[in-house]
Design an enzyme around this catalytic site. Structure first.
Site, PDB file in Angstrom:
ATOM      1  N   GLY A  91       0.878  -1.159   0.000  1.00 38.12           N
ATOM      2  CA  GLY A  91       0.000   0.000   0.000  1.00 38.12           C
ATOM      3  C   GLY A  91       0.915   1.208   0.000  1.00 38.12           C
ATOM      4  N   GLY A  93       3.302   3.079   1.373  1.00 36.78           N
ATOM      5  CA  GLY A  93       4.154   2.889   2.541  1.00 36.78           C
ATOM      6  C   GLY A  93       5.074   4.050   2.853  1.00 36.78           C
ATOM      7  N   ASP A 126      11.264   3.025   6.718  1.00 39.50           N
ATOM      8  CA  ASP A 126      11.270   4.281   7.460  1.00 39.50           C
ATOM      9  C   ASP A 126      10.375   5.344   6.814  1.00 39.50           C
ATOM     10  OD1 ASP A 126      12.736   5.126   5.252  1.00 39.50           O
ATOM     11  OD2 ASP A 126      14.644   5.222   6.317  1.00 39.50           O
ATOM     12  N   GLY A 127       9.780   5.030   5.658  1.00 35.94           N
ATOM     13  CA  GLY A 127       8.885   5.976   5.007  1.00 35.94           C
ATOM     14  C   GLY A 127       9.573   7.167   4.387  1.00 35.94           C
ATOM     15  N   ASP A 255       1.382  -2.938  -9.131  1.00 32.37           N
ATOM     16  CA  ASP A 255       1.126  -1.795  -8.263  1.00 32.37           C
ATOM     17  C   ASP A 255       1.819  -0.539  -8.778  1.00 32.37           C
ATOM     18  OD1 ASP A 255       3.436  -3.453  -7.318  1.00 32.37           O
ATOM     19  OD2 ASP A 255       3.793  -1.714  -6.051  1.00 32.37           O
ATOM     20  N   ASN A 256       2.597  -0.662  -9.859  1.00 33.07           N
ATOM     21  CA  ASN A 256       3.259   0.495 -10.460  1.00 33.07           C
ATOM     22  C   ASN A 256       2.637   0.878 -11.795  1.00 33.07           C
ATOM     23  OD1 ASN A 256       5.066   0.885  -8.395  1.00 33.07           O
ATOM     24  ND2 ASN A 256       6.732  -0.224  -9.354  1.00 33.07           N
ATOM     25  N   ASP A 265       6.509   6.473 -10.521  1.00 33.99           N
ATOM     26  CA  ASP A 265       7.259   5.717  -9.517  1.00 33.99           C
ATOM     27  C   ASP A 265       8.576   5.204 -10.077  1.00 33.99           C
ATOM     28  OD1 ASP A 265       7.762   4.884  -7.011  1.00 33.99           O
ATOM     29  OD2 ASP A 265       6.426   3.159  -7.028  1.00 33.99           O
TER      30      ASP A 265
END
Length: 460
Positions: A91, A93, A126-127, A255-256, A265
């Site tokens: 998702g 992230g 760590d985002g 997902d891309n 992305d």
């Protein structure tokens, strides 16, 4: 030509879907916010170019809400096949949907982030985003936009003052937060998640949302079929545009893949120096799944996953029939894209396809640099420096009419390329000397090339 002034037209249509499609999140509180890049050309298209730098940083570094759009960021929920393995634990992230608005053409646009902090889907991450990753995305999106590829735009890059540890580059390294402008961030993986959980009503709702707000069509009884048809058309064009640009995305997971067929992305991307079908961008793509020459296959496979996801709300036969059109649509689109980059006006489909099939084998066998070939041959016959092996291609090119001339100053210089060595050199100037001028100079050069290439590629 600069865009005409555009009024800011805020939207928040994503809220129509409801909380089952996203999680409300907050941005990280960064130690610093140093503005490194603002895309005023893109900002002008959505009425945000009048923001001063302090306002810009407040919105795109501290994520203070823009007026009359989303008042809290949303982390979108999705699944996806990653290198053909289904992953239900992903998702948004390290990003979120920050705002929506209309552009000058009336399209619904999203401002989404990368590196804005942890969300419920960060798992052990760590985002965050490395500054180098943000610089690379600016270079990728600027180059692709100039080369006629439908792509997200790098809207803002702000350095955030954290030291990040990464396994695949020297660490600790500098951090940043990136904002992208896109015609939606809805991915094929979002449909896959709903199918996985057998949420048929939500599948119908998302299908209707995409048709209504992204394709401006009224959903009917055949909504899933119509959606797949539109996505197949757009993704075939995307695959074709990658090939004409000599671009390798690197990670074409489901997902891309955006349902509007817009590339986004950018991680381990590369531009192919020569027409090498086996050329890969990701060091971890050991099997060459997403190699240059396999990208149309990969994108077609992802479109199949959308068809599978739509199966709970639609019969299989019409979905299969739509998928079967991908090949023909890709062939037409790749002819159009290559003719556009050659600066030639299309003729008929059969003749255009024959030209491409004449050029491609010679490009491959001679290892001619891709950017040099398109520069030299733009809008005219091949120069005499191209040898006898180019005789058939030269004759085929001579039968076409140019769609524009070579009067732009760009054509008096050298071809603009974006090979890995230059990417690394631009980053080295930043990493070693905090010298951003090579990046800004390169962006200007890329935009000059885009102006010389002129009008957008034809679509048929």
């Amino acid at each position: 030509m600069p865009p005409s002034p555009q009024a800011y037209q805020p939207e928040s249509t994503i809220l129509e879907l409801g909380d089952a499609f996203y999680d409300r999140v907050a941005a990280a509180d960064f130690p610093q916010t140093i503005l490194r890049f603002r895309n005023d050309r893109a900002a002008a298209e959505v009425g945000l170019d009048s923001l001063n730098n302090d306002e810009w940083t407040a919105h795109f570094g501290r994520f203070q809400p823009l007026h009359d759009t989303l008042q809290q960021p949303l982390a979108l929920r999705y699944h996806g096949h990653q290198f053909r393995v289904y992953n239900p634990e992903i998702g948004d992230g390290r990003g979120f949907l920050f705002a929506q608005m209309r552009d000058g053409a009336g399209r619904l646009m999203d401002l989404g982030t990368k590196g804005s902090g942890q969300t419920p889907y960060s798992r052990f991450g760590d985002g965050r985003l490395t500054l180098k990753g943000g610089v690379r995305e600016i270079l990728a999106t600027e180059m692709l936009e100039a080369l006629g590829v439908p792509t997200s735009r790098s809207f803002s890059l702000i350095e955030t003052g954290e030291a990040l540890d990464r396994n695949d580059e020297p660490s600790p390294t500098r951090s940043a937060v990136l904002v992208r402008l896109s015609h939606s961030h809805i991915r094929i993986g979002m449909f896959q998640r709903l199918a996985y959980f057998r949420e048929d009503d939500s599948l119908r709702a998302l299908t209707a949302y995409v048709l209504c707000h992204l394709y401006e069509e009224e959903p009917g009884d055949d909504a899933p079929i119509r959606l797949l048809d539109l996505v197949v058309q757009r993704t075939a064009r995307l695959a074709a545009s990658y090939m004409a640009a000599g671009f390798v995305h690197g990670v074409l997971n489901s997902d891309n893949i955006n349902v509007t067929g817009e590339s986004f992305d950018y991680g381990p991307w590369r531009f192919n120096p020569t027409w090498d079908p086996a050329f890969t961008a990701a060091y971890f793509d050991h099997a060459g799944l997403y190699a240059f020459g396999r990208q149309p296959e990969a994108i077609h496979w992802d479109a199949m996953q959308l068809a599978v996801a739509l199966r709970p709300i639609c019969d299989a036969e019409p979905l299969i029939a739509v998928l079967d059109t991908f090949g023909d649509r890709y062939q037409r689109a790749v002819s159009d894209a290559i003719l556009w980059r050659l600066g030639l006006a299309p003729r008929d489909a059969e003749t255009d396809r024959a030209l491409v099939q004449t050029i491609e084998p010679v490009l491959r066998s001679t290892s001619t640099p891709i950017d040099r070939f398109f520069f030299d041959s733009f809008g005219r016959v091949l120069p005499g420096s191209y040898g006898e092996e180019w005789a058939e291609a030269r004759a085929a090119l001579a039968a076409y009419s140019p769609r524009t001339d070579r009067s732009h100053p760009y054509w008096a210089g050298e071809p603009c390329s974006m090979l890995i060595e230059e990417v690394e050199a631009i980053w080295a100037a930043i990493a070693e000397n905090d010298d951003w001028s090579p990046l800004y100079v390169k962006v200007d050069a890329i935009r000059e090339m885009g102006a010389a290439l002129a009008a957008a590629p034809a679509t048929r």
